[in-house]
Design an enzyme around this catalytic site. Structure first.
Site, PDB file in Angstrom:
ATOM      1  N   GLU A 280      88.341  -0.280 183.825  1.00 37.67           N
ATOM      2  CA  GLU A 280      87.196  -0.227 184.620  1.00 37.67           C
ATOM      3  C   GLU A 280      86.748  -2.106 184.813  1.00 37.67           C
ATOM      4  OE1 GLU A 280      84.346   1.811 186.635  1.00 37.67           O
ATOM      5  OE2 GLU A 280      86.984   3.040 185.991  1.00 37.67           O
ATOM      6  N   TRP A 283      87.742  -3.581 186.782  1.00 41.52           N
ATOM      7  CA  TRP A 283      87.451  -3.728 188.744  1.00 41.52           C
ATOM      8  C   TRP A 283      87.086  -4.960 189.084  1.00 41.52           C
ATOM      9  CZ3 TRP A 283      88.667  -1.543 192.899  1.00 41.52           C
ATOM     10  CH2 TRP A 283      89.150  -0.398 192.875  1.00 41.52           C
ATOM     11  N   TRP A 312      76.654   2.193 212.997  1.00 39.60           N
ATOM     12  CA  TRP A 312      75.605   2.637 212.321  1.00 39.60           C
ATOM     13  C   TRP A 312      74.095   2.627 212.791  1.00 39.60           C
ATOM     14  CZ3 TRP A 312      77.879   3.201 207.983  1.00 39.60           C
ATOM     15  CH2 TRP A 312      79.467   2.667 207.695  1.00 39.60           C
ATOM     16  N   ASN A 347      77.711   5.838 187.189  1.00 36.65           N
ATOM     17  CA  ASN A 347      79.190   5.100 188.490  1.00 36.65           C
ATOM     18  C   ASN A 347      78.904   5.901 189.736  1.00 36.65           C
ATOM     19  OD1 ASN A 347      80.213   2.743 189.559  1.00 36.65           O
ATOM     20  ND2 ASN A 347      82.202   4.266 188.877  1.00 36.65           N
ATOM     21  N   TRP A 365      75.272   0.280 205.177  1.00 40.26           N
ATOM     22  CA  TRP A 365      75.578   0.562 203.892  1.00 40.26           C
ATOM     23  C   TRP A 365      74.861  -1.148 203.462  1.00 40.26           C
ATOM     24  CZ3 TRP A 365      77.619  -4.551 202.542  1.00 40.26           C
ATOM     25  CH2 TRP A 365      78.550  -5.825 203.287  1.00 40.26           C
ATOM     26  N   TRP A 388      79.817  -0.594 197.396  1.00 40.40           N
ATOM     27  CA  TRP A 388      78.704   0.199 198.518  1.00 40.40           C
ATOM     28  C   TRP A 388      80.029  -0.267 199.354  1.00 40.40           C
ATOM     29  CZ3 TRP A 388      75.371   2.876 200.632  1.00 40.40           C
ATOM     30  CH2 TRP A 388      74.100   2.681 199.751  1.00 40.40           C
TER      31      TRP A 388
END
Length: 476
Positions: A280, A283, A312, A347, A365, A388
């Site tokens: 993590e 990341w 969208w 998360n 998004w 996102w």
């Protein structure tokens, strides 16, 4: 006598393991500086409670610096474009020899920092920037062809190999200095811009000591079970250190060394919980590198340019229902109400709520990215954008467009007894566990008539998203 060195503090609100502060102190007496940039903070959608957290941590750091003889000056510089002039004016006032700061990443941040470096050097003053926020400077981990990795697993492999060869050390707190004839400024009050509730301030205490205590408690109580518990919002199985990392109250190096101490010095072997948490941290590293290597994501553009053509939907009522936790899907609504109340979201729930908005509601998004930044105490452009775009299937390492999480089955798996849902949706508290994860019509049979019906039907909305992405493929 040595002339003073300016140390410009930003998202590095700590005295331990702070490269800019340590390097400045090595070269002479230090004056710390903080810029209040209200207009830029608004433009960047920084959450009021995040700014409140900055100021509370700044107050804590000010006390720590004063114990070491280091004054803190606070300058009101509404826009980042004026930072160079504000800092040069202070340098002239104090007859400072140079400026030191830790690099920040993003287009506007880098433009601001470059302008300050140039301005100071043109004025004949020293100016130095340091890579402190990350384990690896952006651009230092590249593919064999010399480009930035686009896949996390490949980035992680090289990152781990590099850490085995050269583990970054943590720097000590700078040595005390003789008192200067320079007074510290008062921490500003910014009502309306830096606001937080009593609950939020209780959940996120300020200061390095609070961050270190939280890290220690996580390592002792939860780290070894992290791989099994990290996806359970009903359990206290995560570190909750993200606000402290985002504001630099604790460093990634301190976190890495603490994890390794719990794992007999191992990085990628030994306890699975430690390995998962190190992943993590990496990341976070990966998304920062992406931000620098592919600057168009700083401009809220899709990492994969072809996905800019996704059709969208414009549905303001559905967007507002999602924002306020009124979608009719309990796990989504509980997550969104947790965000509104605490400024933080688990998360796993960030992924679920993001995928619900982008796939089931088929809303851009960027609307969700904006809302999160306006409300997250740990709001960070790189991590928020990366998360996102992963959920929306527009980014690096993105979920395949046909992977669409089902909020009901996800809730059953990760909040099996419905404890998280009941906490944040008291109107559903009386529902039996067999129904707690389900949308209406079952809810109104158990005294939850004020809970809204579902905005969409899952299978139909899923098919709508699949069709939108399939049509995108046909137009390429």
């Amino acid at each position: 006598m040595n002339r003073v060195q300016l140390c410009w503090l930003r998202n590095d609100l700590r005295s331990h393991d702070n490269k800019a502060l340590s390097r400045a102190r090595e070269q002479g007496p230090v004056v710390a500086v903080w810029l209040v940039s209200e207009q830029t903070w608004r433009e960047h959608l920084d959450a009021p409670m995040k700014i409140d957290f900055w100021l509370r941590n700044l107050a804590s750091l000010q006390q720590r610096l004063q114990q070491r003889g280091i004054p803190l000056r606070i300058l009101h510089c509404p826009r980042w474009q004026d930072a160079a002039d504000c800092l040069l004016q202070l340098a002239g006032e104090l007859q400072a020899a140079g400026l030191h700061f830790n690099a920040e990443y993003g287009i506007h941040e880098q433009q601001r920092d470059d302008a300050c470096l140039i301005a100071f050097r043109q004025a004949g003053l020293q100016a130095d920037s340091y890579h402190d926020q990350l384990l690896f400077p952006p651009g230092s981990l590249l593919t064999r062809s010399g480009s930035m990795f686009k896949v996390y697993s490949q980035f992680r492999k090289l990152a781990i190999a590099t850490l085995h060869q050269r583990l970054p050390r943590c720097l000590a707190e700078p040595e005390p200095q003789p008192p200067l004839a320079i007074s510290s400024d008062a921490i500003p009050q910014l009502p309306g811009l830096a606001d937080a509730s009593a609950l939020q301030r209780q959940l996120w205490p300020a200061g390095e000591a609070a961050a270190q205590q939280r890290l220690q408690q996580f390592c002792e109580d939860s780290l070894h079970a992290y791989s099994e518990q990290r996806d359970r919002p009903d359990l206290d199985g995560t570190s909750r250190l993200s606000p402290y990392l985002a504001s630099g109250v604790i460093s990634v190096r301190q976190c890495l060394h603490a994890a390794m101490r719990c794992n007999q010095g191992e990085l990628d072997s030994g306890n699975r919980g430690v390995q998962t948490w190190v992943n993590e941290l990496l990341w976070r590293e990966f998304y920062k590198h992406i931000l620098v290597a592919y600057p168009h994501v700083s401009r809220h553009r899709a990492f994969r340019p072809e996905t800019e053509a996704v059709a969208w939907r414009n549905d303001p009522k559905a967007l507002e229902a999602w924002q306020q936790g009124r979608t009719g899907y309990p796990i989504i609504d509980a997550a969104m109400r947790q965000l509104l109340a605490t400024g933080w979201m688990h998360n796993r729930l960030r992924m679920l709520s993001a995928m619900f908005l982008t796939k089931n509601l088929l809303i851009d998004w960027r609307e969700g990215e904006r809302w999160f930044m306006q409300h997250l105490i740990d709001g960070d452009l790189a991590a928020n954008n990366g998360g996102w775009q992963w959920s929306a299937s527009t980014g690096t390492d993105a979920a395949p467009y046909f992977r669409i999480f089902n909020p009901v089955t996800q809730a059953q798996k990760f909040d099996p007894n419905g404890d998280f849902i009941r906490h944040w949706l008291p109107e559903l508290a009386s529902r039996p566990t067999s129904l707690i994860h389900q949308p209406l019509p079952a809810a109104d049979l158990f005294g939850a008539s004020d809970y809204p019906p579902p905005l969409v039907e899952l299978s139909a909305s899923r098919q709508r998203a699949l069709d939108a992405f399939k049509n995108l493929g046909e137009t390429r």
